[in-house]
Scaffold this motif. Structure first.
Motif, PDB file in Angstrom:
ATOM      1  N   TYR A   1      27.349  33.829  48.025  1.00 39.99           N
ATOM      2  CA  TYR A   1      28.092  32.864  47.214  1.00 39.99           C
ATOM      3  C   TYR A   1      29.392  32.520  47.923  1.00 39.99           C
ATOM      4  CZ  TYR A   1      30.904  30.871  43.480  1.00 39.99           C
ATOM      5  OH  TYR A   1      31.724  30.043  42.741  1.00 39.99           O
ATOM      6  N   GLU A   2      29.605  31.243  48.123  1.00 39.72           N
ATOM      7  CA  GLU A   2      30.786  30.723  48.812  1.00 39.72           C
ATOM      8  C   GLU A   2      30.996  31.412  50.159  1.00 39.72           C
ATOM      9  OE1 GLU A   2      34.126  30.813  46.104  1.00 39.72           O
ATOM     10  OE2 GLU A   2      33.488  28.942  45.157  1.00 39.72           O
ATOM     11  N   GLY A   3      29.906  31.625  50.870  1.00 42.45           N
ATOM     12  CA  GLY A   3      29.976  32.197  52.205  1.00 42.45           C
ATOM     13  C   GLY A   3      30.206  33.696  52.246  1.00 42.45           C
TER      14      GLY A   3
ATOM     15  N   THR B   1      19.806  31.040  42.370  1.00 42.18           N
ATOM     16  CA  THR B   1      19.515  31.608  43.684  1.00 42.18           C
ATOM     17  C   THR B   1      18.161  31.151  44.213  1.00 42.18           C
ATOM     18  OG1 THR B   1      18.469  33.577  42.736  1.00 42.18           O
ATOM     19  CG2 THR B   1      20.827  33.696  43.205  1.00 42.18           C
TER      20      THR B   1
ATOM     21  N   TYR C   1      20.886  32.100  55.403  1.00 39.49           N
ATOM     22  CA  TYR C   1      22.006  32.550  54.579  1.00 39.49           C
ATOM     23  C   TYR C   1      22.815  31.352  54.087  1.00 39.49           C
ATOM     24  CZ  TYR C   1      21.240  37.482  55.537  1.00 39.49           C
ATOM     25  OH  TYR C   1      20.715  38.746  55.587  1.00 39.49           O
ATOM     26  N   THR C   2      22.160  30.526  53.318  1.00 36.95           N
ATOM     27  CA  THR C   2      22.803  29.351  52.741  1.00 36.95           C
ATOM     28  C   THR C   2      23.397  29.715  51.386  1.00 36.95           C
ATOM     29  OG1 THR C   2      20.692  28.681  51.792  1.00 36.95           O
ATOM     30  CG2 THR C   2      21.269  27.765  53.956  1.00 36.95           C
ATOM     31  N   GLU C   3      24.114  28.773  50.795  1.00 41.51           N
ATOM     32  CA  GLU C   3      24.724  29.019  49.499  1.00 41.51           C
ATOM     33  C   GLU C   3      23.684  29.424  48.455  1.00 41.51           C
ATOM     34  OE1 GLU C   3      28.128  28.892  46.776  1.00 41.51           O
ATOM     35  OE2 GLU C   3      27.635  29.470  48.820  1.00 41.51           O
ATOM     36  N   LEU C   4      23.936  30.566  47.794  1.00 42.71           N
ATOM     37  CA  LEU C   4      23.084  31.136  46.758  1.00 42.71           C
ATOM     38  C   LEU C   4      21.727  31.608  47.280  1.00 42.71           C
ATOM     39  CD1 LEU C   4      23.948  28.839  43.722  1.00 42.71           C
ATOM     40  CD2 LEU C   4      24.641  31.206  44.101  1.00 42.71           C
TER      41      LEU C   4
END
Length: 323
Positions: free
Chosen positions: A115-117, A143, A156-159
């Motif tokens: 979340y948010e990196g 997610t 590894y993208t957002e959520l």
């Protein structure tokens, strides 16, 4: 719903989400051991470039450190904390996401959400589904699954997560930079799980960690368990009065000295059985487990740091728990 029913339903939810329960632990550590004179500026102690991912509630064996790559750090000496003392801060760097070659965070571990990196990992703090609605805050998104130990940077993208598809929310009363929550309904049953970000933080005293858990003045009830009971799965929980004695210990814990983990310290602590586990149920119905070690140290979950409580306060509380 009793504790056994909750655990069975919780396991069903985890299985339903096809969570990868295999764990691969990669730990890196760098300790600043240079002596600091009383008038020199204190230097932070940097540890755990990749967050320690271990089993259960921080009671993992020393094998956690077997993949440590580099010289071993000296074992800190536990000698007692002077009230009002200032300490060298411990810095836990941000958990690195994989690079283009797939090197970095490993996902064959505890459940995680990006979340948010930042990487949030499964919290040792529990919440029953029946109590989760009151804690459910703003919806942050849903997610996606698919992260595993072979995942590269592009996954590894957002959520992104390894918990499958679940709605993610803020947690009322907690900073979303520290804690978020998954909330899922399966066959009319609510399943909720907390996720903590215990990397990218600095611990100068116990308050920097314990304060995030909102323990002081917020404990509704408490129990404790011997190591033998925990180790053998007996669940022989004993009542612990949520009184001034417990509050005094929590205050001492907030003032505690942070000590970085090391292979030797882990081996020394986890090689013994003088451990006691306390379970603190807060007013918001979350349950926080803390592991107490006979040497005077306390650990929350898998945070790669121990808290050394003032000797007198620790021993008084330890003795009050009995054998």
């Amino acid at each position: 719903m009793n504790e056994e029913q909750f655990k069975r339903n919780y396991k069903k939810a985890v299985d339903h989400m096809k969570t990868n329960e295999q764990m691969k632990k990669r730990v890196e550590q760098s300790l600043n051991t240079q002596h600091q004179g009383p008038k020199r500026q204190r230097k932070p102690l940097y540890i755990a470039a990749s967050v320690v991912i271990a089993a259960s509630i921080g009671l993992a064996a020393p094998s956690v450190w077997q993949q440590f790559n580099g010289p071993a750090a000296p074992t800190p000496q536990v000698a007692g904390v002077t009230p009002g003392a200032s300490f060298n801060p411990i810095v836990i760097p941000k958990m690195e996401l994989p690079d283009s070659n797939g090197k970095g965070a490993m996902a064959s571990m505890l459940q995680l959400v990006v979340y948010e990196g930042n990487v949030y990992t499964q919290s040792p703090t529990l919440i029953e589904g029946t109590s989760a609605l009151n804690l459910r805050g703003e919806k942050l998104g849903t997610t996606t699954g698919g992260i595993d130990e072979l995942s590269g940077q592009d996954k590894y993208t957002e959520l992104a997560s390894n918990i499958g598809e679940a709605d993610i929310y803020t947690v009322n009363g907690y900073d979303k930079d520290f804690r978020i929550m998954s909330y899922t309904e399966i066959d009319g049953q609510v399943y909720a799980q907390l996720f903590d970000k215990n990397n990218g933080i600095t611990i100068s005293s116990g308050a920097d960690l314990i304060g995030k858990l909102h323990l002081e003045g917020n404990i509704a009830s408490a129990q404790w368990e011997t190591f033998d009971s925990w180790n053998n799965g007996l669940q022989q929980l004993q009542p612990l009065a949520a009184d001034e004695s417990l509050e005094s210990f929590i205050s001492a814990l907030s003032a505690a000295k942070p000590i970085a983990t090391s292979p030797e310290l882990e081996e020394n602590l986890y090689g013994k059985e003088d451990r006691k586990i306390i379970y603190l149920t807060l007013e918001d119905k979350t349950q926080v487990p803390l592991v107490l070690f006979g040497e005077g140290l306390v650990r929350y979950g898998n945070v790669p740091a121990f808290l050394e409580v003032e000797k007198g306060a620790f021993q008084t509380f330890w003795n009050s728990l009995g054998e």
